[in-house]
Write an enzyme that holds these catalytic residues in place. Structure first.
Site, PDB file in Angstrom:
ATOM      1  N   HIS A 193      29.088  74.176  52.433  1.00 46.51           N
ATOM      2  CA  HIS A 193      28.996  74.210  53.645  1.00 46.51           C
ATOM      3  C   HIS A 193      27.677  75.187  54.511  1.00 46.51           C
ATOM      4  CE1 HIS A 193      33.572  74.347  55.827  1.00 46.51           C
ATOM      5  NE2 HIS A 193      32.538  72.691  54.676  1.00 46.51           N
ATOM      6  N   HIS A 204      37.094  68.920  46.073  1.00 48.60           N
ATOM      7  CA  HIS A 204      38.299  68.973  45.571  1.00 48.60           C
ATOM      8  C   HIS A 204      39.224  69.067  44.728  1.00 48.60           C
ATOM      9  CE1 HIS A 204      38.863  67.824  50.743  1.00 48.60           C
ATOM     10  NE2 HIS A 204      38.201  68.774  50.480  1.00 48.60           N
TER      11      HIS A 204
END
Lengths: 521, 253
Positions: A119, A282
């Site tokens: 992020h 993920h």
């Protein structure tokens, strides 16, 4: 009287505990922006009275006066004094030192730190070069309090002892990326490399993040057939990429794929890199949506009470952390061993048929059909509990979109290829905004050239001297193209420099600046 | 531009009676300083004198040097004499009354009747003193650990060794083993509690806690709380201090 203290921060929305932030679907997120009424005694800016007046603030950012390290501080030189191996071993030890005030999922902060690193750099967008990891902007509003960055305040706080130890020699911007790398290495993944050199800012960047005045608003930025406004590269205000539940929470993997393709392309990623990043990312960790955010979460850091000391989203449900954590509102893990690099994400994606379900927070996600795999995934905190693996709507896009599927199947069949693709894409994700390799510092950066670094051949010949310069100048003027040369070539070659950070770097190269000015006068 | 140490008007009305100046204590200090001045002046054979205004500033310099020496920092706070002492006749009381601080976050002072909050008043004060964000931060932190609150309270004195000049304020403020909570029924008081033992460690005001709460101020606090910043903290404090002490020295500019 004291409730006014939050006005000091540059970001005043969500001051009231009734306002709620979460990246969970728009349906349950009750957002509010309090157009902060200026208190008596607070000066009004001229733009308050005359919004049409030209704002010169962008040219006054990052004044040396606001930097406690002073104008002469040279970060690259300071970084070179670090023993990177020692730093990495400190980070590695921290990964498994779970703190009571924010217990680690599965006893390992690795996946949490990967998200933080991702992020921090993932805000980069090609079209104006803004966003990205440099500057350590995740520390400041608005990013610090973005709905997509819920809980990352805690991730950075966990790292404080390391930051404190290495001080100015290790910027937050570098530390966040390096920590993501060390985290992945400790989980068995082979990293492509790391370059330092991201100097910290000490104030928020001015960046246009979209027209909406509401968190997770995302309608104004689209026109026509879902055409996203330039230079934006996220689907909603306060998100870094896309809505995990599909466009506007529609739960449709095919239209989710279209959003993903659009947004990742704006961040310089092609389909192959996109699949590698989503499937690779993920593989690690879990999503958090243990409770309904509007019933549990207090305001984001910028709106939190002063005694929270910069931490936001205080969760008053259950323990408020660990198995009661609320982040995106989706809940669960994609793989059985979320703190190890495995092929389980792709195994599960293709191995199960997926059906819609709801997270405890009320977000729509997917689990295997007919209760398959219900006891596959261990709970992150409660030993006796097991869960089914999950997928987001955006994960299923990798299976449903024909082109993504082709790539995902190839990766599934060729684990080595998958790992290499992910490591290269991760390196690009975390270094792209730094620009050319000339800016890399440290001995862990790869020596190969990537096209996205805009490589320039090394000078391997003698350079012109003062006499040549004098003669060449004469020659140049003789041609009579004087003005064309300024407008077309000389200034143009500098003007392509993108983003304020690039520009600052460009200015430091005194030669090009002086040359431009000299010819112009 | 008005105000400043020059003139030593702190010994005159109205300043000597201002609440923020703690009149009782001020009176004692001024008595002592005037004695030092008299002894010094009387001991001179020529026309040499020291002004009370210079002595006040010199006293601060000496105290800071002593506070720094407790951490083995051997520093000399710059000092240039040349201030002189005004008389009451030269002081229009009404005109000076407007200078009375309604709040002074540097000394954790906040009077009744303010429109702005204590932290907003700190920024306002820092702005009138022409300070940058780091200068404001380092001054607050240094003054706290030297135990200089207007009311003598321990709010924000986040150190085990009050009276010595170091970065303890920032180190302890950012220490995650402490959690903070609002004190019940007390205006602008917060308690720092040990997360493990649940015992109270510190007391603080909103002006103290804003350096951990506001993301930009926290970034500055982190620089000063780092292991490599002990020396820089003291140097930056002295520079900021000297800047404030010489804001009214137009003769030096």
């Amino acid at each position: 009287m004291l409730t006014k203290v939050n006005k000091l921060s540059t970001y005043t929305s969500n001051k009231h505990s009734t306002c709620l932030i979460s990246a969970v679907s728009l349906a349950i997120a009750s957002m509010c922006i309090s157009q902060s009424a200026l208190a008596n005694g607070m000066p009004k800016t001229n733009t308050f009275w005359w919004p049409e007046q030209l704002n010169l603030q962008p040219l006054r950012q990052n004044d040396a006066k606001s930097n406690p390290l002073g104008g002469d501080f040279n970060y690259a030189e300071a970084f070179k004094t670090l023993n990177l191996a020692n730093v990495k071993s400190d980070i590695k030890a921290l990964l498994t030192s779970s703190q009571d005030w924010w217990p680690a999922d599965y006893g390992h902060y690795g996946p949490f730190f990967v998200r933080m690193a991702w992020h921090s750099t993932g805000t980069y967008r090609m079209s104006d070069g803004r966003g990205g990891g440099a500057g350590g902007q995740q520390r400041f509003e608005p990013l610090n309090s973005w709905p997509d960055n819920v809980s990352l305040d805690k991730a950075r706080r966990l790292l404080w002892p390391i930051k404190q130890k290495y001080g100015r020699s290790l910027s937050w911007a570098d530390l966040m990326v390096l920590t993501g790398n060390v985290a992945m290495e400790s989980m068995g993944f082979t990293i492509y490399g790391f370059a330092g050199g991201r100097e910290d800012d000490f104030e928020p960047d001015l960046v246009y993040w979209g027209p909406e005045k509401e968190w997770l608003g995302g309608n104004e930025r689209y026109s026509g057939e879902r055409k996203l406004e330039e230079p934006l590269a996220a689907v909603q205000m306060g998100l870094i990429y896309v809505n995990p539940e599909g466009p506007n929470g529609n739960h449709d993997p095919i239209s989710a794929a279209a959003d993903i393709r659009d947004v990742f392309a704006r961040m310089a990623m092609n389909d192959e890199e996109t699949v590698a990043l989503i499937a690779g990312g993920h593989t690690f960790g879990k999503a958090h949506g243990a409770h309904k955010p509007d019933e549990c979460l207090e305001p984001a850091p910028a709106g939190a009470a002063i005694e929270e000391q910069g931490l936001g989203w205080k969760n008053k449900c259950g323990k408020g952390n660990a198995e009661d954590t609320i982040t995106s509102g989706l809940e669960g893990a994609w793989s059985v061993s979320p703190t190890q690099w495995t092929m389980q994400y792709l195994d599960n994606l293709f191995g199960f048929e997926w059906v819609k379900t709801q997270s405890p927070a009320g977000a729509t996600q997917w689990i295997p059909k007919d209760g398959a795999g219900a006891n596959l995934v261990p709970d992150a905190h409660v030993k006796s509990k097991r869960h089914a693996p999950i997928m987001f709507t955006t994960d299923l896009a990798l299976k449903e979109d024909p082109n993504y599927r082709k790539i995902a199947e190839r990766f599934h069949a060729n684990p080595k290829e998958f790992e290499l693709a992910f490591s290269k894409a991760w390196f690009k994700l975390t270094h792209r905004d730094m620009g050319p390799r000339a800016r890399y510092v440290g001995d862990e950066s790869p020596t190969d050239d990537f096209l996205w670094q805009d490589p320039i051949p090394t000078v391997d010949y003698s350079l012109i001297d003062d006499r040549d310069i004098k003669n060449l100048k004469k020659k140049l003027l003789e041609g009579g193209y004087f003005r064309l040369s300024i407008g077309g070539n000389c200034l143009g070659s500098c003007r392509q420099f993108q983003s304020d950070r690039y520009a600052r770097w460009c200015e430091r190269s005194a030669y090009s600046t002086r040359a431009t000015k000299g010819l112009g006068s | 531009m008005r105000g400043g140490a020059n003139g030593a008007r702190i010994q005159l009305a109205p300043q000597k009676d201002w609440e923020v100046n703690n009149p009782d204590e001020l009176n004692k200090v001024l008595t002592y300083l005037n004695k030092v001045k008299k002894d010094f002046d009387d001991g001179q054979s020529g026309d040499k004198q020291v002004s009370l205004a210079d002595l006040i500033v010199l006293g601060g310099a000496a105290a800071i040097e002593q506070a720094a020496s407790k951490n083995d920092f051997d520093i000399e706070v710059p000092f240039v004499p040349g201030r002189s002492d005004a008389t009451q006749a030269q002081t229009e009381v009404k005109s000076f009354e407007v200078l009375e601080p309604k709040a002074d976050g540097f000394r954790n002072y906040y009077a009744q009747g303010n429109t702005l909050s204590p932290v907003e008043m700190l920024v306002d004060k820092a702005n009138t003193l022409d300070l940058s964000v780091p200068e404001m931060s380092v001054l607050v932190a240094g003054l706290r650990v030297m135990n200089t609150n207007a009311d003598g309270s321990d709010r924000g004195v986040l150190t085990d060794n009050p009276g010595s000049l170091n970065n303890d304020f920032f180190v302890n403020l950012l220490d995650m083993s402490t959690r903070w909570e609002k004190a019940k029924d007390k205006e602008d008081l917060y308690l720092g509690i040990d997360r493990k033992s649940n015992k109270q460690r510190w007391r603080a005001s909103s002006v103290d806690l804003i350096f951990g709460s506001n993301s930009e101020l926290r970034a500055v606090a982190e620089v000063y709380a780092s292991d490599d910043a002990h020396q820089q903290f003291v140097e930056d404090f002295v520079n900021a201090w000297t800047k404030v002490m010489t804001l009214d020295r137009f003769d030096l500019q």
